[in-house]
Each structure stands twice: as C-alpha cells, then as structure tokens.
Design a protein around this motif. Structure first.
Motif, PDB file in Angstrom:
ATOM      1  N   ALA A  12      12.152-125.271   8.124  1.00  0.00           N
ATOM      2  CA  ALA A  12      12.154-125.178   6.662  1.00  0.00           C
ATOM      3  C   ALA A  12      10.785-124.739   6.155  1.00  0.00           C
ATOM      4  O   ALA A  12      10.683-123.928   5.230  1.00  0.00           O
ATOM      5  CB  ALA A  12      12.541-126.520   6.049  1.00  0.00           C
ATOM      6  N   GLN A  13       9.723-125.259   6.766  1.00  0.00           N
ATOM      7  CA  GLN A  13       8.378-124.852   6.365  1.00  0.00           C
ATOM      8  C   GLN A  13       8.134-123.382   6.686  1.00  0.00           C
ATOM      9  O   GLN A  13       7.483-122.668   5.924  1.00  0.00           O
ATOM     10  CB  GLN A  13       7.336-125.744   7.038  1.00  0.00           C
ATOM     11  CG  GLN A  13       7.347-127.161   6.509  1.00  0.00           C
ATOM     12  CD  GLN A  13       6.378-128.062   7.247  1.00  0.00           C
ATOM     13  OE1 GLN A  13       5.740-127.673   8.212  1.00  0.00           O
ATOM     14  NE2 GLN A  13       6.266-129.299   6.780  1.00  0.00           N
ATOM     15  N   GLN A  14       8.663-122.912   7.810  1.00  0.00           N
ATOM     16  CA  GLN A  14       8.532-121.498   8.155  1.00  0.00           C
ATOM     17  C   GLN A  14       9.262-120.625   7.140  1.00  0.00           C
ATOM     18  O   GLN A  14       8.760-119.577   6.729  1.00  0.00           O
ATOM     19  CB  GLN A  14       9.100-121.232   9.551  1.00  0.00           C
ATOM     20  CG  GLN A  14       8.268-121.794  10.672  1.00  0.00           C
ATOM     21  CD  GLN A  14       8.951-121.567  11.994  1.00  0.00           C
ATOM     22  OE1 GLN A  14       9.235-120.434  12.355  1.00  0.00           O
ATOM     23  NE2 GLN A  14       9.228-122.642  12.710  1.00  0.00           N
ATOM     24  N   ALA A  15      10.450-121.051   6.742  1.00  0.00           N
ATOM     25  CA  ALA A  15      11.216-120.287   5.755  1.00  0.00           C
ATOM     26  C   ALA A  15      10.461-120.223   4.433  1.00  0.00           C
ATOM     27  O   ALA A  15      10.409-119.166   3.790  1.00  0.00           O
ATOM     28  CB  ALA A  15      12.597-120.913   5.552  1.00  0.00           C
ATOM     29  N   ALA A  16       9.847-121.333   4.039  1.00  0.00           N
ATOM     30  CA  ALA A  16       9.060-121.346   2.800  1.00  0.00           C
ATOM     31  C   ALA A  16       7.874-120.394   2.922  1.00  0.00           C
ATOM     32  O   ALA A  16       7.565-119.656   1.984  1.00  0.00           O
ATOM     33  CB  ALA A  16       8.592-122.763   2.486  1.00  0.00           C
ATOM     34  N   ALA A  17       7.225-120.384   4.082  1.00  0.00           N
ATOM     35  CA  ALA A  17       6.096-119.478   4.298  1.00  0.00           C
ATOM     36  C   ALA A  17       6.561-118.025   4.235  1.00  0.00           C
ATOM     37  O   ALA A  17       5.890-117.161   3.657  1.00  0.00           O
ATOM     38  CB  ALA A  17       5.427-119.765   5.644  1.00  0.00           C
ATOM     39  N   GLN A  18       7.721-117.754   4.819  1.00  0.00           N
ATOM     40  CA  GLN A  18       8.256-116.393   4.807  1.00  0.00           C
ATOM     41  C   GLN A  18       8.586-115.959   3.376  1.00  0.00           C
ATOM     42  O   GLN A  18       8.295-114.836   2.983  1.00  0.00           O
ATOM     43  CB  GLN A  18       9.506-116.321   5.687  1.00  0.00           C
ATOM     44  CG  GLN A  18      10.039-114.920   5.838  1.00  0.00           C
ATOM     45  CD  GLN A  18      11.227-114.876   6.782  1.00  0.00           C
ATOM     46  OE1 GLN A  18      11.895-115.876   6.998  1.00  0.00           O
ATOM     47  NE2 GLN A  18      11.483-113.723   7.341  1.00  0.00           N
ATOM     48  N   ALA A  36       4.665-107.217   7.347  1.00  0.00           N
ATOM     49  CA  ALA A  36       5.336-108.465   6.991  1.00  0.00           C
ATOM     50  C   ALA A  36       5.694-109.261   8.241  1.00  0.00           C
ATOM     51  O   ALA A  36       5.571-110.482   8.262  1.00  0.00           O
ATOM     52  CB  ALA A  36       6.581-108.186   6.158  1.00  0.00           C
ATOM     53  N   THR A  37       6.121-108.590   9.280  1.00  0.00           N
ATOM     54  CA  THR A  37       6.508-109.271  10.510  1.00  0.00           C
ATOM     55  C   THR A  37       5.307-109.949  11.147  1.00  0.00           C
ATOM     56  O   THR A  37       5.379-111.106  11.554  1.00  0.00           O
ATOM     57  CB  THR A  37       7.148-108.281  11.495  1.00  0.00           C
ATOM     58  OG1 THR A  37       8.268-107.680  10.849  1.00  0.00           O
ATOM     59  CG2 THR A  37       7.606-108.954  12.756  1.00  0.00           C
ATOM     60  N   ARG A  38       4.179-109.234  11.239  1.00  0.00           N
ATOM     61  CA  ARG A  38       2.969-109.830  11.821  1.00  0.00           C
ATOM     62  C   ARG A  38       2.478-111.006  10.976  1.00  0.00           C
ATOM     63  O   ARG A  38       2.115-112.050  11.498  1.00  0.00           O
ATOM     64  CB  ARG A  38       1.864-108.777  11.963  1.00  0.00           C
ATOM     65  CG  ARG A  38       2.082-107.817  13.117  1.00  0.00           C
ATOM     66  CD  ARG A  38       0.838-106.975  13.369  1.00  0.00           C
ATOM     67  NE  ARG A  38       0.420-106.199  12.202  1.00  0.00           N
ATOM     68  CZ  ARG A  38       0.878-104.997  11.874  1.00  0.00           C
ATOM     69  NH1 ARG A  38       1.785-104.421  12.632  1.00  0.00           N
ATOM     70  NH2 ARG A  38       0.435-104.366  10.806  1.00  0.00           N
ATOM     71  N   ALA A  41       4.722-113.962  11.478  1.00  0.00           N
ATOM     72  CA  ALA A  41       4.500-114.588  12.786  1.00  0.00           C
ATOM     73  C   ALA A  41       3.250-115.468  12.749  1.00  0.00           C
ATOM     74  O   ALA A  41       3.250-116.581  13.282  1.00  0.00           O
ATOM     75  CB  ALA A  41       4.374-113.522  13.866  1.00  0.00           C
ATOM     76  N   ARG A  42       2.192-114.994  12.092  1.00  0.00           N
ATOM     77  CA  ARG A  42       0.969-115.802  11.986  1.00  0.00           C
ATOM     78  C   ARG A  42       1.230-117.059  11.151  1.00  0.00           C
ATOM     79  O   ARG A  42       0.785-118.148  11.505  1.00  0.00           O
ATOM     80  CB  ARG A  42      -0.171-114.980  11.381  1.00  0.00           C
ATOM     81  CG  ARG A  42      -0.785-113.986  12.366  1.00  0.00           C
ATOM     82  CD  ARG A  42      -2.070-113.381  11.821  1.00  0.00           C
ATOM     83  NE  ARG A  42      -1.873-112.647  10.577  1.00  0.00           N
ATOM     84  CZ  ARG A  42      -1.544-111.363  10.489  1.00  0.00           C
ATOM     85  NH1 ARG A  42      -1.358-110.654  11.596  1.00  0.00           N
ATOM     86  NH2 ARG A  42      -1.399-110.782   9.326  1.00  0.00           N
TER      87      ARG A  42
END
Length: 142
Positions: A12-18, A36-38, A41-42
């Motif tokens: 969920a945190q990754q989705a928020a970051a994305q 955007a992909t790089r 990933a970071r």
C-alpha cells in the motif's frame, strides 16, 4: 504480526509512492515512462527496505538459515526477543512494538532510550501478570 500483513502494508505504501510520483510527473509535464519506472523502483525500494531487513534478519534465529546476515543481526535479534517479552507487561513497549509491526513507525524507534530502559530493566519475571487492556488505544495515539 505476520509478514503477510507487513507485505500488504508495504504494498500500500508503494502504491501511494507511485501515485505521488505520477502526480509529480504530470505536474512537471514529464511523460517519459523509463524515468517514471526508475523513480518508482527507487521509491518502492525505500518503502520495502526496512520491513525486508527486519524479516530477513529474524530468519537468522534459526541455525540452518543460509546467506549473508544483515549487519547487526546478532546484536539486534536478542534485543528484539526481549522487546517482545516485555511488550505484554509494559504499555509503552507494547505501543512502540505495535507501531513498528503496523509499519507506522520505523524499527529504530524501538531503540529510543525509554523503550530500551523499559525493555532491559523492567522485563518481567515469569510470575508477573500481563498488563490488562483497560481501554482501547485511540487511533490518534498510533
């Protein structure tokens, strides 16, 4: 807390970051997918790093675990075991541990002087009774 719950929380945190990166990219007028992909990933790596290190470090309590040990594992695991033993008997230790398990606080918060002192010097005897839940901890306290 199960690692599945931590996995869902970090996802969920990754989705928020994305989503935040997509918004920033849109506002900046960028549309380069490789950028955007790089960047994602970071950002995802920063979100996942801590829960992953805690989970993999905990695996080393088993003697047959192979692979490279994260630095500090041999010192941290015995301390975390004491934190888990103290948590049912001490409200502050319990709250600190719960916040870390729910990914609301970083694991380093378990090394705060008050938590360390309460863990090392107030670890209960085997006969001590756990603290009874007198009230529900308000969400604002978490």
């Amino acid at each position: 807390m199960s690692s599945a719950n931590q996995g869902m929380s970090s996802a969920a945190q990754q989705a928020a970051a994305q989503q935040a990166m997509a918004l920033a990219e849109s506002l900046a007028g960028r549309s380069s997918l490789p950028w955007a992909t790089r960047a994602h990933a970071r950002a995802a790596d920063r979100v996942v790093e801590t829960p992953w290190r805690v989970a993999t470090g905990a695996d080393f309590i088993y003697p047959r675990t192979g692979g490279r040990k994260p630095p500090g594992t041999d010192r941290l695991n015995p301390y975390l075991e004491r934190v888990m033993r103290a948590a049912p008997y001490d409200e502050r230790v319990n709250l600190a541990l719960t916040r870390v398990q729910l990914l609301l606080a970083r694991p380093e918060t378990l090394l705060a002087p008050t938590v360390v002192a309460r863990t090392l010097f107030r670890t209960p005897s085997r006969r001590a009774a756990p603290v009874e839940a007198k009230r529900r901890v308000p969400d604002s306290a978490l």
